[in-house]
Design a protein around this motif. Structure first.
Motif, PDB file in Angstrom:
ATOM      1  N   PHE A  61      11.405   0.650   4.390  1.00  0.00           N
ATOM      2  CA  PHE A  61      10.173  -0.144   4.916  1.00  0.00           C
ATOM      3  C   PHE A  61       9.006   0.018   4.033  1.00  0.00           C
ATOM      4  N   TYR A  62       8.288  -1.077   3.956  1.00  0.00           N
ATOM      5  CA  TYR A  62       6.992  -1.073   3.066  1.00  0.00           C
ATOM      6  C   TYR A  62       5.848  -1.099   4.066  1.00  0.00           C
ATOM      7  N   ARG A  63       4.473  -0.700   3.566  1.00  0.00           N
ATOM      8  CA  ARG A  63       3.381  -0.660   4.044  1.00  0.00           C
ATOM      9  C   ARG A  63       2.723  -1.781   3.419  1.00  0.00           C
ATOM     10  N   VAL A  64       2.153  -2.813   4.031  1.00  0.00           N
ATOM     11  CA  VAL A  64       1.451  -3.940   3.215  1.00  0.00           C
ATOM     12  C   VAL A  64       0.258  -4.023   4.164  1.00  0.00           C
ATOM     13  N   GLU A  65      -0.862  -5.064   3.393  1.00  0.00           N
ATOM     14  CA  GLU A  65      -2.079  -5.323   4.204  1.00  0.00           C
ATOM     15  C   GLU A  65      -1.593  -6.449   5.010  1.00  0.00           C
ATOM     16  N   SER A  66      -2.213  -6.235   6.135  1.00  0.00           N
ATOM     17  CA  SER A  66      -1.747  -7.499   7.288  1.00  0.00           C
ATOM     18  C   SER A  66      -2.406  -8.616   6.819  1.00  0.00           C
ATOM     19  N   SER A  67      -3.616  -8.801   6.075  1.00  0.00           N
ATOM     20  CA  SER A  67      -3.792 -10.286   5.386  1.00  0.00           C
ATOM     21  C   SER A  67      -3.390 -10.507   4.410  1.00  0.00           C
ATOM     22  N   THR A 104       0.890  -1.181  -0.003  1.00  0.00           N
ATOM     23  CA  THR A 104      -0.067   0.089  -0.114  1.00  0.00           C
ATOM     24  C   THR A 104       0.992   1.312  -0.042  1.00  0.00           C
ATOM     25  N   GLY A 105       2.124   1.146   0.265  1.00  0.00           N
ATOM     26  CA  GLY A 105       3.130   2.388   0.321  1.00  0.00           C
ATOM     27  C   GLY A 105       4.379   2.070   0.966  1.00  0.00           C
ATOM     28  N   ARG A 106       5.139   3.081   1.200  1.00  0.00           N
ATOM     29  CA  ARG A 106       6.468   2.929   1.818  1.00  0.00           C
ATOM     30  C   ARG A 106       6.285   3.796   3.085  1.00  0.00           C
ATOM     31  N   ALA A 107       7.366   3.148   4.048  1.00  0.00           N
ATOM     32  CA  ALA A 107       7.112   4.006   5.363  1.00  0.00           C
ATOM     33  C   ALA A 107       8.701   4.429   5.700  1.00  0.00           C
ATOM     34  N   THR A 108       8.979   5.416   6.714  1.00  0.00           N
ATOM     35  CA  THR A 108      10.244   5.892   6.845  1.00  0.00           C
ATOM     36  C   THR A 108      11.003   5.176   7.954  1.00  0.00           C
ATOM     37  N   SER A 109      10.076   4.241   8.998  1.00  0.00           N
ATOM     38  CA  SER A 109      10.953   3.682   9.865  1.00  0.00           C
ATOM     39  C   SER A 109       9.822   2.780  10.432  1.00  0.00           C
ATOM     40  N   ALA A 110      10.376   1.700  11.161  1.00  0.00           N
ATOM     41  CA  ALA A 110       9.620   0.679  11.698  1.00  0.00           C
ATOM     42  C   ALA A 110       8.419   1.023  12.582  1.00  0.00           C
ATOM     43  N   ASP A 111       8.712   2.277  13.137  1.00  0.00           N
ATOM     44  CA  ASP A 111       7.605   2.795  14.306  1.00  0.00           C
ATOM     45  C   ASP A 111       6.672   3.766  13.408  1.00  0.00           C
ATOM     46  N   ALA A 112       6.843   3.895  12.147  1.00  0.00           N
ATOM     47  CA  ALA A 112       5.707   4.680  11.814  1.00  0.00           C
ATOM     48  C   ALA A 112       4.362   4.253  11.808  1.00  0.00           C
ATOM     49  N   GLU A 113       3.554   5.154  11.622  1.00  0.00           N
ATOM     50  CA  GLU A 113       2.059   4.777  12.025  1.00  0.00           C
ATOM     51  C   GLU A 113       1.453   4.085  10.497  1.00  0.00           C
ATOM     52  N   ALA A 114       0.790   3.168  11.025  1.00  0.00           N
ATOM     53  CA  ALA A 114       0.142   2.396   9.849  1.00  0.00           C
ATOM     54  C   ALA A 114      -1.287   2.370   9.978  1.00  0.00           C
ATOM     55  N   PRO A 115      -2.145   2.511   8.820  1.00  0.00           N
ATOM     56  CA  PRO A 115      -3.622   2.325   8.922  1.00  0.00           C
ATOM     57  C   PRO A 115      -4.159   1.047   9.619  1.00  0.00           C
ATOM     58  N   ALA A 116      -5.268   1.170  10.145  1.00  0.00           N
ATOM     59  CA  ALA A 116      -5.901  -0.196  10.382  1.00  0.00           C
ATOM     60  C   ALA A 116      -5.652  -1.441   9.397  1.00  0.00           C
ATOM     61  N   ARG A 117      -5.218  -2.500   9.814  1.00  0.00           N
ATOM     62  CA  ARG A 117      -5.305  -3.651   8.889  1.00  0.00           C
ATOM     63  C   ARG A 117      -4.025  -3.621   7.858  1.00  0.00           C
ATOM     64  N   GLU A 118      -2.974  -2.699   8.343  1.00  0.00           N
ATOM     65  CA  GLU A 118      -1.742  -2.824   7.755  1.00  0.00           C
ATOM     66  C   GLU A 118      -0.759  -2.891   8.432  1.00  0.00           C
ATOM     67  N   MET A 119       0.657  -3.198   7.979  1.00  0.00           N
ATOM     68  CA  MET A 119       1.700  -3.416   8.888  1.00  0.00           C
ATOM     69  C   MET A 119       2.784  -2.848   8.186  1.00  0.00           C
TER      70      MET A 119
END
Length: 554
Positions: free
Chosen positions: A270-276, A244-259
C-alpha cells in the motif's frame, strides 16, 4: 389524355422494387441478423470465417441485409435512469486547484507567512495564511488564477469567487462557472456513456439527457440492468499523486490530506499518497499503446497545455521523488522522477501485456466519467415480453389491414382492389425505408404503422370520389380518371402536409417512444402519397390500356 411516359413507369416500378427489396430481409430476421453479426465479428474482432460459415451462408451476400432495429419494448433489454453527482466535480476542481494556490502563495511567503489547507465544505477550498496583514496581496494573487467563464450565459464572469474570512482565504466556483460546469459535465457524461455502450455492439441504444442532471439509458438486447450498470460504471479515472510513503494495510492511519492506495499487482503493498492529484485524466489529449525502453507494454500519453505546464513544473521541483499513477483507486506504477518532463507527453508503465495496455489506452481515450452516477430507476425487460408486444402489434396490423382491404373492396369494387394492392406495397415500402435509414421500431412505432394503414386509403378515397363526380360530366372514362387525379392532388397534398408537420414536431420535441411513433407516421405519409398518386394510377393506366372499357363503375 390518360398516359404515363415509359421512363416514368420504369422509375415508379424501380422505386417499388427497391423498397420491397430492402424490406425483404425483415421476413427472415433471425437469419439475416446472424449473418450480419458474423460479418461484424470478422471485420472488427478478427473472427475465423470458417467457424462462422454457417451464419454467413444463411443469407446471400448480394441481397440487401439492412434490418429494422427493434426497440427496447420489442427486443427486451435494460432501462436505467441515472443522476449525475455534479457536486463531485466541484470538489475535484478545488482539489486540483490547491497545488496552484499553494505554489502561488509560497512565492509570497515573505508577505503572507506560512500557508496551510484547512478542512472545508465540499466544493470550497480554505487556505489559512500566517500573516493576516498580507491578506490583500494573497487575495489578489489567488484571483489571478481565475479565468473567464467559457459559456454563452457567463460572458464576462470569472471562474472563481475569492474572499477573506479572518486569516482564511475562501475559494469556490462562481455561480456562472458552476452552471457552465454542470452543462459540460452532463455533455461529457452522456458522451462517455454512449461510447461505452457502443463498445458492446448493441443496436440503436437510447442515451439522452433528461432535465438538468439525469441521463436516460435504454439498451435493447442487453441481458439485464445490472450488466448495463457494470458496463457504464467502469470509470477509468486516472490521477497522478505524489507518494509520501508506504503503509502496512488499507486501514492504516494516514495524515490529513493523504490517503492509502493499494498496489494493483502486489497484494499487501500500500502507498500513502497526497489526496490532491497533481494531474488528472481530463488533462490527457491522447493515449496510445506502446512499449517502454525495456520492451515492456506501456501506454504513451499526451497532455494539454495546462497539464504540460503543471507536469513540467512538478517534475523539475521533485527529481528523485516517487510519483504514483493511480487508476480507479489502485496504483498501477510508482516510478521515481529521473528528470524534468516538459515535452507534454509521457509513458504509463505497469501493464501486464499488450492487450491490457491497449484496453487502458482505449478507456483513457474514451475518458473517465467526470462524476459518479446514482441510479434512480432500473428495469429489465425480458425478450418474452418483447415477443408478446410484437405478436400483439402483428395482430393489430393484420386486423386493421383486413378491415381496410374489405372496406375498399366492397366500396369501390375493382378500383378498391387496385387501392388494396397499393396498400400492401405501401406497408412494404415503410419497412424498406425503416431498414434503409437504420431506424428503430418501437411499440408506438407499430401503432404508427397501423394508423398509416388506415390513413393510406384516404388519398385513394378522395381520388375515387372525384372520379365518380367527373364520370357524370366528362366525355369518357379516360378523361374522368385523369381529371380525378388532377383535381384531387391539391387536397391530398394539403391533408398530408399538415399531418407530416405534426410528425416533424413530435420527432423534434418528443423523445423515446414518441419519436418512434413520429418516424413511422412521417415515413408512412410519404409512402402513402407516393402509392396513391403514382402506384395506384400506374396500375389503373395499365389495366385501362389492356381492357379499353367504354364505361367504368367506381
Amino acid at each position: 389524355m390518360l398516359n404515363i411516359p415509359t421512363w416514368n413507369r420504369v422509375l415508379i416500378w424501380g422505386v417499388v422494387v427497391l423498397g420491397l427489396a430492402f424490406a425483404m430481409p425483415n421476413l427472415f430476421y433471425d437469419r439475416v441478423e446472424r449473418r450480419n453479426d458474423a460479418v461484424t465479428a470478422i471485420e472488427e474482432a478478427g473472427g475465423d470465417p470458417a467457424d462462422l460459415a454457417g451464419d454467413l451462408g444463411g443469407w446471400p451476400s448480394y441481397l440487401p441485409s439492412s434490418l429494422v432495429n427493434l426497440g427496447l419494448d420489442l427486443r427486451g433489454g435494460a432501462h436505467l435512469l441515472a443522476e449525475v453527482q455534479v457536486e463531485e466535480v466541484y470538489e475535484a476542481r478545488m482539489d486540483s486547484l490547491w497545488p496552484e494556490v499553494r505554489n502561488t502563495l509560497r512565492d509570497l511567503r515573505a508577505e503572507v507567512g506560512g500557508i496551510r489547507r484547512q478542512d472545508a465544505p465540499a466544493g470550497e477550498l480554505h487556505v489559512l495564511i500566517g500573516n493576516s496583514e498580507g491578506m490583500a496581496t494573497a487575495l489578489a494573487a489567488v484571483r489571478e488564477l481565475a479565468q473567464p467563464v467559457v459559456s454563452l450565459t457567463g460572458v464576462g464572469a470569472s471562474t472563481l469567487e475569492v474572499e477573506a474570512r479572518g486569516d482564511v482565504i475562501v475559494i469556490r466556483l462562481s455561480e456562472a462557472e458552476r452552471a457552465a460546469t454542470d452543462n459540460r459535465t452532463m455533455i461529457q457524461s452522456v458522451e462517455i456513456v454512449r461510447r461505452r455502450v457502443d463498445e458492446v455492439g448493441t443496436r440503436e441504444p437510447t442515451i439522452q439527457r433528461q432535465g438538468q442532471r439525469r441521463i436516460l439509458i435504454q439498451v435493447p438486447g442487453i441481458g439485464s440492468a445490472e450488466e448495463l450498470k457494470r458496463l457504464i460504471g467502469t470509470t477509468a479515472r486516472l490521477t497522478f499523486h505524489p507518494v509520501t510513503g508506504r503503509a502496512t494495510s488499507a486501514d492504516a492511519e494516514a495524515p490529513a490530506r493523504e490517503m492509502i492506495v493499494p498496489d494493483r499487482d502486489n497484494e499487501g503493498l500500500f502507498y500513502r499518497v497526497e489526496s490532491s492529484p497533481v494531474l488528472t485524466g481530463e488533462m490527457l489529449t491522447d493515449a496510445q499503446p506502446s512499449f517502454d525502453q525495456n520492451g515492456r507494454p506501456a501506454v504513451a500519453f499526451n497532455l494539454n497545455t495546462t497539464g504540460s505546464r503543471i507536469f513540467c513544473d512538478y517534475t523539475q521541483n521533485n527529481i528523485g521523488a516517487p510519483f504514483a499513477v493511480v487508476l480507479d483507486g489502485e496504483v498501477i506504477t510508482a516510478p521515481e522522477i529521473i528528470s524534468a518532463i516538459c515535452q507534454g507527453s509521457g509513458q504509463i508503465t505497469g501493464s501486464r501485456n499488450v492487450a491490457e495496455s491497449t484496453e487502458l489506452a482505449v478507456l483513457l481515450r474514451a475518458g473517465a466519467l467526470p462524476a459518479g452516477l446514482t441510479f434512480l430507476e432500473e428495469r429489465t425487460i425480458g425478450p418474452e415480453l418483447g415477443a408478446d408486444s410484437i405478436a400483439a402489434g402483428e395482430i393489430a396490423a393484420v386486423v386493421a389491414g383486413i378491415a381496410v382491404l374489405v372496406y375498399m373492396g366492397l366500396s369501390y369494387g375493382l378500383f378498391g382492389l387496385f387501392a388494396n394492392a397499393a396498400l400492401i406495397i405501401n406497408v412494404g415500402l415503410i419497412f424498406g425505408l425503416l431498414s434503409l435509414i437504420g431506424a428503430t421500431l418501437t411499440l408506438p412505432g407499430i401503432a404508427g404503422i397501423v394508423l398509416t394503414i388506415g390513413m393510406a386509403v384516404d388519398a385513394n378515397v378522395l381520388i375515387f370520389e372525384r372520379i365518380r363526380e367527373e364520370l357524370k360530366t366528362a366525355k369518357g372514362p379516360a378523361r374522368a380518371i385523369e381529371l380525378g387525379y388532377e383535381k384531387a392532388r391539391s387536397a391530398i397534398y394539403d391533408a398530408n402536409i399538415t399531418t407530416f408537420i405534426t410528425a416533424v414536431i413530435l420527432f423534434t420535441m418528443g423523445s423515446g417512444p414518441v419519436r418512434g411513433f413520429a418516424i413511422t407516421l412521417g415515413l408512412g405519409i410519404i409512402t402513402s402519397v407516393f402509392t396513391a398518386l403514382y402506384v395506384t394510377r400506374l396500375i389503373l393506366v395499365i389495366w385501362f390500356e389492356r381492357r379499353r372499357p367504354k364505361k367504368i363503375e367506381v
